[in-house]
Motif scaffolding. Structure first.
Motif, PDB file in Angstrom:
ATOM      1  N   LEU A 321       0.827  -1.216   0.000  1.00 56.88           N
ATOM      2  CA  LEU A 321       0.000   0.000   0.000  1.00 56.88           C
ATOM      3  C   LEU A 321       0.853   1.254   0.000  1.00 56.88           C
ATOM      4  CD1 LEU A 321      -2.750  -1.028   2.603  1.00 56.88           C
ATOM      5  CD2 LEU A 321      -2.905  -1.088   0.109  1.00 56.88           C
ATOM      6  N   ALA A 322       2.005   1.217   0.678  1.00 60.19           N
ATOM      7  CA  ALA A 322       2.855   2.403   0.790  1.00 60.19           C
ATOM      8  C   ALA A 322       3.403   2.847  -0.561  1.00 60.19           C
ATOM      9  CB  ALA A 322       4.005   2.134   1.753  1.00 60.19           C
ATOM     10  N   GLN A 323       3.461   1.938  -1.542  1.00 59.99           N
ATOM     11  CA  GLN A 323       3.944   2.329  -2.868  1.00 59.99           C
ATOM     12  C   GLN A 323       3.079   3.434  -3.466  1.00 59.99           C
ATOM     13  OE1 GLN A 323       4.734  -0.997  -5.539  1.00 59.99           O
ATOM     14  NE2 GLN A 323       5.049  -2.338  -3.799  1.00 59.99           N
ATOM     15  N   ASP A 324       1.779   3.429  -3.150  1.00 58.07           N
ATOM     16  CA  ASP A 324       0.886   4.460  -3.685  1.00 58.07           C
ATOM     17  C   ASP A 324       1.171   5.834  -3.093  1.00 58.07           C
ATOM     18  OD1 ASP A 324      -0.276   2.366  -4.974  1.00 58.07           O
ATOM     19  OD2 ASP A 324      -2.113   2.332  -3.805  1.00 58.07           O
ATOM     20  N   LEU A 325       1.871   5.872  -1.963  1.00 62.32           N
ATOM     21  CA  LEU A 325       2.083   7.138  -1.250  1.00 62.32           C
ATOM     22  C   LEU A 325       3.382   7.822  -1.634  1.00 62.32           C
ATOM     23  CD1 LEU A 325       0.982   5.925   2.299  1.00 62.32           C
ATOM     24  CD2 LEU A 325      -0.405   7.144   0.610  1.00 62.32           C
ATOM     25  N   VAL A 326       4.238   7.131  -2.410  1.00 62.54           N
ATOM     26  CA  VAL A 326       5.523   7.727  -2.782  1.00 62.54           C
ATOM     27  C   VAL A 326       5.289   8.906  -3.722  1.00 62.54           C
ATOM     28  CG1 VAL A 326       7.749   7.321  -3.887  1.00 62.54           C
ATOM     29  CG2 VAL A 326       6.699   5.519  -2.510  1.00 62.54           C
ATOM     30  N   GLY A 327       5.627  10.100  -3.269  1.00 67.32           N
ATOM     31  CA  GLY A 327       5.447  11.297  -4.086  1.00 67.32           C
ATOM     32  C   GLY A 327       4.004  11.707  -4.291  1.00 67.32           C
ATOM     33  N   ALA A 328       3.071  11.103  -3.555  1.00 61.94           N
ATOM     34  CA  ALA A 328       1.647  11.402  -3.753  1.00 61.94           C
ATOM     35  C   ALA A 328       1.327  12.824  -3.270  1.00 61.94           C
ATOM     36  CB  ALA A 328       0.786  10.400  -2.995  1.00 61.94           C
ATOM     37  N   PRO A 329       0.526  13.583  -4.031  1.00 65.07           N
ATOM     38  CA  PRO A 329       0.183  14.950  -3.616  1.00 65.07           C
ATOM     39  C   PRO A 329      -0.827  14.998  -2.481  1.00 65.07           C
ATOM     40  CG  PRO A 329      -0.942  14.403  -5.660  1.00 65.07           C
ATOM     41  CD  PRO A 329      -0.027  13.243  -5.350  1.00 65.07           C
ATOM     42  N   TYR A 330      -1.550  13.891  -2.258  1.00 66.41           N
ATOM     43  CA  TYR A 330      -2.489  13.814  -1.143  1.00 66.41           C
ATOM     44  C   TYR A 330      -2.722  12.341  -0.811  1.00 66.41           C
ATOM     45  CZ  TYR A 330      -5.641  13.333  -5.165  1.00 66.41           C
ATOM     46  OH  TYR A 330      -6.222  12.944  -6.356  1.00 66.41           O
ATOM     47  N   ALA A 331      -3.383  12.093   0.312  1.00 66.79           N
ATOM     48  CA  ALA A 331      -3.581  10.720   0.781  1.00 66.79           C
ATOM     49  C   ALA A 331      -4.574   9.996  -0.134  1.00 66.79           C
ATOM     50  CB  ALA A 331      -4.089  10.728   2.220  1.00 66.79           C
ATOM     51  N   TRP A 332      -4.108   8.963  -0.796  1.00 67.58           N
ATOM     52  CA  TRP A 332      -4.977   8.186  -1.687  1.00 67.58           C
ATOM     53  C   TRP A 332      -4.315   6.843  -1.955  1.00 67.58           C
ATOM     54  CZ3 TRP A 332      -4.182   6.138  -6.647  1.00 67.58           C
ATOM     55  CH2 TRP A 332      -5.329   5.629  -7.271  1.00 67.58           C
ATOM     56  N   LEU A 333      -5.137   5.769  -1.974  1.00 63.40           N
ATOM     57  CA  LEU A 333      -4.677   4.436  -2.344  1.00 63.40           C
ATOM     58  C   LEU A 333      -5.521   3.916  -3.496  1.00 63.40           C
ATOM     59  CD1 LEU A 333      -4.276   2.710   1.153  1.00 63.40           C
ATOM     60  CD2 LEU A 333      -2.497   3.825  -0.210  1.00 63.40           C
ATOM     61  N   ARG A 334      -4.924   3.080  -4.319  1.00 65.71           N
ATOM     62  CA  ARG A 334      -5.670   2.421  -5.385  1.00 65.71           C
ATOM     63  C   ARG A 334      -6.785   1.575  -4.785  1.00 65.71           C
ATOM     64  NH1 ARG A 334      -1.345  -1.197  -8.045  1.00 65.71           N
ATOM     65  NH2 ARG A 334      -3.163  -1.990  -9.133  1.00 65.71           N
ATOM     66  N   PRO A 335      -7.897   1.416  -5.515  1.00 68.46           N
ATOM     67  CA  PRO A 335      -8.952   0.526  -5.027  1.00 68.46           C
ATOM     68  C   PRO A 335      -8.382  -0.870  -4.750  1.00 68.46           C
ATOM     69  CG  PRO A 335      -9.740   1.788  -6.897  1.00 68.46           C
ATOM     70  CD  PRO A 335      -8.269   2.057  -6.785  1.00 68.46           C
ATOM     71  N   THR A 336      -8.592  -1.358  -3.540  1.00 67.78           N
ATOM     72  CA  THR A 336      -7.938  -2.581  -3.081  1.00 67.78           C
ATOM     73  C   THR A 336      -8.932  -3.456  -2.341  1.00 67.78           C
ATOM     74  OG1 THR A 336      -5.834  -1.393  -2.837  1.00 67.78           O
ATOM     75  CG2 THR A 336      -6.055  -3.479  -1.656  1.00 67.78           C
ATOM     76  N   VAL A 337      -8.836  -4.765  -2.548  1.00 71.11           N
ATOM     77  CA  VAL A 337      -9.639  -5.703  -1.763  1.00 71.11           C
ATOM     78  C   VAL A 337      -8.685  -6.571  -0.947  1.00 71.11           C
ATOM     79  CG1 VAL A 337      -9.779  -7.338  -3.705  1.00 71.11           C
ATOM     80  CG2 VAL A 337     -11.396  -7.521  -1.804  1.00 71.11           C
ATOM     81  N   LEU A 338      -8.938  -6.630   0.356  1.00 74.42           N
ATOM     82  CA  LEU A 338      -8.143  -7.444   1.272  1.00 74.42           C
ATOM     83  C   LEU A 338      -8.815  -8.803   1.417  1.00 74.42           C
ATOM     84  CD1 LEU A 338      -7.508  -4.710   4.007  1.00 74.42           C
ATOM     85  CD2 LEU A 338      -6.105  -5.260   2.004  1.00 74.42           C
ATOM     86  N   VAL A 339      -8.095  -9.864   1.094  1.00 67.80           N
ATOM     87  CA  VAL A 339      -8.683 -11.207   1.036  1.00 67.80           C
ATOM     88  C   VAL A 339      -8.011 -12.105   2.074  1.00 67.80           C
ATOM     89  CG1 VAL A 339      -9.130 -13.199  -0.427  1.00 67.80           C
ATOM     90  CG2 VAL A 339      -9.116 -10.908  -1.421  1.00 67.80           C
ATOM     91  N   SER A 340      -8.816 -12.753   2.896  1.00 65.49           N
ATOM     92  CA  SER A 340      -8.308 -13.738   3.860  1.00 65.49           C
ATOM     93  C   SER A 340      -9.501 -14.501   4.427  1.00 65.49           C
ATOM     94  CB  SER A 340      -7.519 -13.059   4.980  1.00 65.49           C
ATOM     95  OG  SER A 340      -8.366 -12.320   5.829  1.00 65.49           O
TER      96      SER A 340
END
Length: 546
Positions: A321-340
């Motif tokens: 998830l932290a890869q989306d935050l590198v150099g990001a202009p604001y807090a945002w993550l790609r749409p993600t589904v957590l599976v377990s």
């Protein structure tokens, strides 16, 4: 305190992890069902490592009874004998079916999706045109991933582009086909880092040359611009030392976004409606035409370290998830589904991620959802309301919020009143989300900065179109070695539920942890919570009475 890692180090770590195990991005190395386009572009495998078997399964999943006779005949022929010639014909007719106005829209979408995916099967069977098509698509995705700082996945996609570009040089459809795992070819590819670094440095030098040229042409540094229009600024032939890692720019203070434009097209509310806010204009006028704050992105390394300190078994999830935050202009993550599996703390993970991002969270239960009301309802009915994301923005008065969709695989697929799966599709694509038409306020709104985090016990119940828009992350389960941390987290929750502090409800001591550990072997947190509550009940019974 550990030294803060540079974006270059974070990117290198991400690439290293994915080179060791890319299954989070590419899917299982031995898939039991055909993979999505995103997974295949990153180097995913065919079912049975055989492009023919994979094609048969893809084509068999089509609603054959709803296809035109010509298309049905081509599809059935390709299923019966999935050679390149038959697959080419089936693909061409599927494309025609997907753009025909006579085709049912849902069937047309499915035909278009299968047409797009069959390119991978044809490429494996030796079709040079399909190989070139995949190479172009992979390079396009590589460019997009680089622009969002997702260097790990970008590496996988670039590797795919290079492999398929070699296959695009010659047509081999007449040669015998020998099924083999795709990762074997990919792992043999050596992307020479020295040459790539040299190339990147040359690109950097060329940009510097252009900037220097522009400065001179504008008369910069006291130099007169040349009269003949020619100018050459040479840099040293020998490459210098590697350029230092450039820190990402700090997010702009006070950055805002207008989510809801002017509502002048709606009727002016009466004084009564204004007071009760029971008309669309009265309800949304406080954010209409107003720039709402875009909350800043946290430091990626701090995001990983803080999240891992509270849940060490989730470190791989936080790192992706932290890869989306590198150099990001604001807090945002790609749409993600957590599976377990059930009970392993997926919803708690969604809450933790939202808290680390600093985003307000709205949890939406998808279990049993049997309509499309997530996207809002029109005022032509007795009641109306805005979409769930827009309601959340109105309540929080910020443009960046997190929407948690719990148990997404359990939503109903019945479309009589719309379906959650279909309704979510435009919300999950950023370009479409910039102009979502809200039925309630009857205008386009910009919902592109919203973070969507879903949970699921498995991906089988998630429709393919929705699954294609979600990053799928397998969530590790806590083990017995994590018992002290997990028990401490559960005690914090119980204190909050009971309104107590640590002085009145201290953490479990060594004997109590040993007792719990004899009856809990990891994975599900629900039985662990019951065990912890049993120990606390024993404390209460044995406590001295005064």
């Amino acid at each position: 305190m550990s030294k803060k890692k540079s974006p270059r180090q974070i990117a290198a770590n991400a690439m290293s992890r994915l080179r060791r195990d890319s299954s989070l991005i590419t899917g299982n190395r031995s898939p039991t069902h055909p993979l999505s386009r995103v997974e295949l572009l990153a180097g995913g495998e065919f079912v049975g490592w055989d492009a023919r078997i994979d094609a048969q399964i893809r084509l068999s999943a089509l609603p054959v009874g709803e296809l035109s006779p010509r298309c049905r005949q081509a599809v059935q022929a390709a299923i019966g004998d999935p050679v390149a010639k038959r697959l080419r014909r089936a693909r061409a007719i599927l494309f025609e079916e997907s753009v025909s106005e006579a085709t049912d829209p849902e069937v047309a979408r499915e035909c278009g999706r299968v047409d797009e995916l069959l390119a991978f099967n044809l490429a494996a069977l030796g079709c040079r045109h399909a190989s070139a098509e995949i190479c172009a698509a992979a390079l396009d995705r590589w460019s997009n991933l680089l622009s969002t700082g997702m260097h790990g996945e970008a590496y996988l996609v670039l590797r795919t582009a290079v492999v398929w570009s070699g296959d695009a040089a010659f047509d081999r459809v007449d040669a015998p086909y020998h099924p083999e795992p795709n990762y074997a070819r990919l792992s043999q590819l050596d992307l020479d880092p020295a040459r790539m670094s040299e190339f990147a440095q040359a690109v950097s030098d060329s940009v510097a040359q252009l900037h220097a040229t522009d400065d001179v042409l504008r008369g910069g540094a006291g130099i007169a611009a040349p009269q003949d229009g020619g100018l050459a600024l040479d840099f040293p032939d020998e490459p210098g030392p590697p350029a230092p890692a450039v820190e990402p720019p700090e997010p702009q203070a006070g950055r805002t976004l207008v989510v809801v434009p002017s509502l002048g097209h709606l009727a002016t509310p009466t004084k009564y409606a204004q007071e009760r806010r029971d008309s669309p204009r009265a309800e949304f006028e406080k954010i209409a035409g107003r720039g709402l704050p875009l909350l800043p992105a946290p430091d990626p390394q701090a995001f990983v370290e803080e999240g891992s300190a509270a849940a060490p078994w989730l470190r791989p999830v936080f790192e992706v998830l932290a890869q989306d935050l590198v150099g990001a202009p604001y807090a945002w993550l790609r749409p993600t589904v957590l599976v377990s599996p059930p009970g392993t703390g997926k919803t708690a993970t969604v809450r933790a991620v939202s808290k680390l991002l600093g985003l307000p969270l709205r949890l939406y239960s998808a279990a049993g959802a049997s309509d499309g009301s997530f996207g809002g309802t029109s005022r032509q009915w007795g009641t109306g309301r805005a979409s769930i994301p827009l309601q959340t923005i109105l309540q929080e008065e910020v443009a960046t919020v997190a929407i948690g969709i719990d148990e997404i695989e359990k939503s109903s697929l019945d479309r009589r009143n719309g379906s959650l799966a279909d309704t979510l599709l435009p919300f999950l694509e950023r370009e479409n989300a910039k102009h979502i038409f809200d039925l309630y306020i009857e205008t386009g709104v910009n919902l592109s900065p919203i973070t969507y985090l879903a949970t699921a016990n498995g991906v089988a119940g998630i429709p393919e179109a929705l699954r294609d828009r979600l990053r799928i992350l397998e969530v590790p389960s806590p083990g017995i070695e994590h018992l002290p941390v997990v028990a401490a987290n559960l005690l914090s929750e119980i204190r909050a539920d009971r309104g107590l502090d640590a002085a009145w409800l201290p953490d479990l001591d060594g004997d109590e942890l040993d007792l719990v550990g004899r009856h809990w072997r990891g994975r599900s947190l629900r039985p662990l919570r019951r065990l912890v509550e049993t120990v606390l009940a024993g404390r209460d019974r044995l406590a001295p009475r005064h």
